[in-house]
Design a protein around this motif. Sequence first.
Motif, mmCIF file in Angstrom:
data_model
loop_
_atom_site.group_PDB
_atom_site.id
_atom_site.type_symbol
_atom_site.label_atom_id
_atom_site.label_comp_id
_atom_site.label_asym_id
_atom_site.label_seq_id
_atom_site.Cartn_x
_atom_site.Cartn_y
_atom_site.Cartn_z
ATOM 1 N N HIS A 86 0.848 -1.197 0.000
ATOM 2 C CA HIS A 86 0.000 0.000 0.000
ATOM 3 C C HIS A 86 0.883 1.247 0.000
ATOM 4 C CE1 HIS A 86 -3.031 2.938 1.239
ATOM 5 N NE2 HIS A 86 -3.931 2.050 0.848
ATOM 6 N N PRO A 87 0.553 2.246 -0.816
ATOM 7 C CA PRO A 87 1.443 3.402 -0.967
ATOM 8 C C PRO A 87 1.657 4.220 0.295
ATOM 9 C CG PRO A 87 -0.664 3.769 -2.089
ATOM 10 C CD PRO A 87 -0.611 2.333 -1.711
ATOM 11 N N THR A 88 0.791 4.065 1.309
ATOM 12 C CA THR A 88 0.973 4.834 2.541
ATOM 13 C C THR A 88 1.894 4.133 3.536
ATOM 14 O OG1 THR A 88 -0.995 3.831 3.554
ATOM 15 C CG2 THR A 88 -1.308 5.867 2.283
ATOM 16 N N ARG A 89 2.306 2.894 3.247
ATOM 17 C CA ARG A 89 3.214 2.181 4.148
ATOM 18 C C ARG A 89 4.623 2.755 4.038
ATOM 19 N NH1 ARG A 89 1.274 -2.922 5.584
ATOM 20 N NH2 ARG A 89 -0.991 -2.771 5.856
ATOM 21 N N LEU A 90 5.443 2.476 5.041
ATOM 22 C CA LEU A 90 6.735 3.153 5.150
ATOM 23 C C LEU A 90 7.646 2.916 3.949
ATOM 24 C CD1 LEU A 90 8.708 4.897 6.708
ATOM 25 C CD2 LEU A 90 9.469 2.835 7.913
ATOM 26 N N VAL A 91 7.844 1.663 3.550
ATOM 27 C CA VAL A 91 8.784 1.404 2.453
ATOM 28 C C VAL A 91 8.348 2.094 1.162
ATOM 29 C CG1 VAL A 91 9.721 -0.392 0.941
ATOM 30 C CG2 VAL A 91 9.818 -0.673 3.422
ATOM 31 N N PRO A 92 7.076 1.994 0.727
ATOM 32 C CA PRO A 92 6.676 2.740 -0.468
ATOM 33 C C PRO A 92 6.858 4.251 -0.319
ATOM 34 C CG PRO A 92 5.065 1.046 0.012
ATOM 35 C CD PRO A 92 6.001 1.085 1.181
ATOM 36 N N VAL A 93 6.589 4.780 0.873
ATOM 37 C CA VAL A 93 6.767 6.224 1.104
ATOM 38 C C VAL A 93 8.239 6.606 0.959
ATOM 39 C CG1 VAL A 93 6.689 8.027 2.882
ATOM 40 C CG2 VAL A 93 4.702 6.563 2.509
ATOM 41 N N VAL A 94 9.114 5.795 1.537
ATOM 42 C CA VAL A 94 10.552 6.087 1.492
ATOM 43 C C VAL A 94 11.073 5.995 0.058
ATOM 44 C CG1 VAL A 94 12.821 5.243 2.180
ATOM 45 C CG2 VAL A 94 10.997 5.436 3.878
ATOM 46 N N LEU A 95 10.670 4.954 -0.668
ATOM 47 C CA LEU A 95 11.141 4.796 -2.048
ATOM 48 C C LEU A 95 10.565 5.874 -2.956
ATOM 49 C CD1 LEU A 95 11.109 0.919 -2.484
ATOM 50 C CD2 LEU A 95 13.021 2.416 -1.892
ATOM 51 N N ASP A 96 9.345 6.300 -2.688
ATOM 52 C CA ASP A 96 8.780 7.399 -3.465
ATOM 53 C C ASP A 96 9.544 8.690 -3.198
ATOM 54 O OD1 ASP A 96 6.501 8.450 -5.185
ATOM 55 O OD2 ASP A 96 6.271 9.715 -3.408
ATOM 56 N N ALA A 97 9.985 8.878 -1.953
ATOM 57 C CA ALA A 97 10.786 10.056 -1.621
ATOM 58 C C ALA A 97 12.122 10.032 -2.356
ATOM 59 C CB ALA A 97 11.003 10.131 -0.118
ATOM 60 N N ALA A 98 12.691 8.838 -2.527
ATOM 61 C CA ALA A 98 13.937 8.716 -3.298
ATOM 62 C C ALA A 98 13.705 9.129 -4.745
ATOM 63 C CB ALA A 98 14.452 7.291 -3.230
ATOM 64 N N ARG A 99 12.519 8.839 -5.255
ATOM 65 C CA ARG A 99 12.203 9.146 -6.649
ATOM 66 C C ARG A 99 11.837 10.603 -6.853
ATOM 67 N NH1 ARG A 99 7.501 9.311 -9.409
ATOM 68 N NH2 ARG A 99 6.344 8.630 -7.557
ATOM 69 N N THR A 100 11.105 11.198 -5.887
ATOM 70 C CA THR A 100 10.536 12.537 -6.083
ATOM 71 C C THR A 100 11.248 13.639 -5.313
ATOM 72 O OG1 THR A 100 8.977 12.292 -4.234
ATOM 73 C CG2 THR A 100 8.274 11.486 -6.420
ATOM 74 N N GLY A 101 12.041 13.267 -4.313
ATOM 75 C CA GLY A 101 12.669 14.272 -3.472
ATOM 76 C C GLY A 101 11.804 14.723 -2.315
ATOM 77 N N ALA A 102 10.673 14.055 -2.095
ATOM 78 C CA ALA A 102 9.796 14.402 -0.977
ATOM 79 C C ALA A 102 10.489 14.088 0.350
ATOM 80 C CB ALA A 102 8.482 13.633 -1.078
ATOM 81 N N VAL A 103 10.005 14.719 1.411
ATOM 82 C CA VAL A 103 10.543 14.497 2.752
ATOM 83 C C VAL A 103 9.718 13.422 3.444
ATOM 84 C CG1 VAL A 103 10.976 15.552 5.001
ATOM 85 C CG2 VAL A 103 11.381 16.863 2.910
ATOM 86 N N VAL A 104 10.407 12.490 4.081
ATOM 87 C CA VAL A 104 9.731 11.387 4.777
ATOM 88 C C VAL A 104 9.421 11.817 6.213
ATOM 89 C CG1 VAL A 104 9.918 9.014 5.600
ATOM 90 C CG2 VAL A 104 10.933 9.665 3.397
ATOM 91 N N PRO A 105 8.146 11.815 6.601
ATOM 92 C CA PRO A 105 7.811 12.134 7.997
ATOM 93 C C PRO A 105 8.195 10.996 8.917
ATOM 94 C CG PRO A 105 5.823 11.547 6.780
ATOM 95 C CD PRO A 105 6.946 11.568 5.783
ATOM 96 N N LEU A 106 8.927 11.292 9.971
ATOM 97 C CA LEU A 106 9.409 10.270 10.898
ATOM 98 C C LEU A 106 8.786 10.483 12.272
ATOM 99 C CD1 LEU A 106 13.213 10.422 9.993
ATOM 100 C CD2 LEU A 106 11.497 8.827 9.117
#
Length: 284
Positions: free
Chosen positions: A157-177
């Motif tokens: 699911h795109p809201t899970r941590l690994v997809p969020v982190v990998l999407d941030a690698a692709r888009t430059g978004a910041v990962v909320p921790l």
Amino acid sequence: MRALVTGAGGFVGRHLVARLRGDGWDVVPLTRASVDLTDVVAAAAFVRDADPEVVFSLAAARRKATPAERADAVAVNTSPWLVDALPDRCRVVVRLGSSTEYAAAPVPLAEDAALRPRGFFGASKAAGSLLLQAAAAERGVRSAVLRAFQVYGPGDHPTRLVPVVLDAARTGAVVPLPARMSRRDWVWVGDVVDACVRAALADDLPPGQVLNIGTGVQTSTEELVSLASRVTGRPIAGAAGAHPGRDWDTNCWVSDPSLAASLLGWRASVDLAEGLSRAWAALS
């Protein structure tokens, strides 16, 4: 063999269906699109019509914002209609449980760890596991409960941590921790699927057996972000405290998977670095 897979449209379910079909199984997928899993009569009729020799019970619901959603989650996560609807030729039901069924502990969790579920989802999963074991024993059907730790991989699911982190690698978004330390035992989805298949085929597995499916290694959220950055070759920024976290987050959440190794010959084959690399490649 003919297998029924409940939750076949979910993350792990899709991977399991693909594995079974690739191995030559005759698979009947049960999804929310095919039947309302909260409708006891309809769900039981679907199971009877499927006439399975093996059942993989993967259906799960997480929504709990309203009383109606909580009632539906209990109905799906306990599936009280399942065992009574099984044909006499069904030999085993393999249930995918959750590590959230356990109480938090400062040591690796073995199968005899206390059941003190973390949150509503964990409580409903624990109830479903206990009900399955009892109902299957009364029917004379072998059951197995695989308590998976933090499953990840392609198609999550795109809201899970690994997809969020990998999407941030692709888009430059910041990962909320989260503000406080949170660790997980991350287990590759293909390894979880392999454990399900092994449990179904292990006729010598004791009835009602519970097995932990994890790596025995835990990784913090911050360590995962750093590892993903190395794997992808891209900077990933994190914002500490931007994620509210969960009440049951803990700095120690790791499996003792030795019983699965002993009884199934199963061990996690993909470490987190390799799994993140595969998940990243799947996005390309």
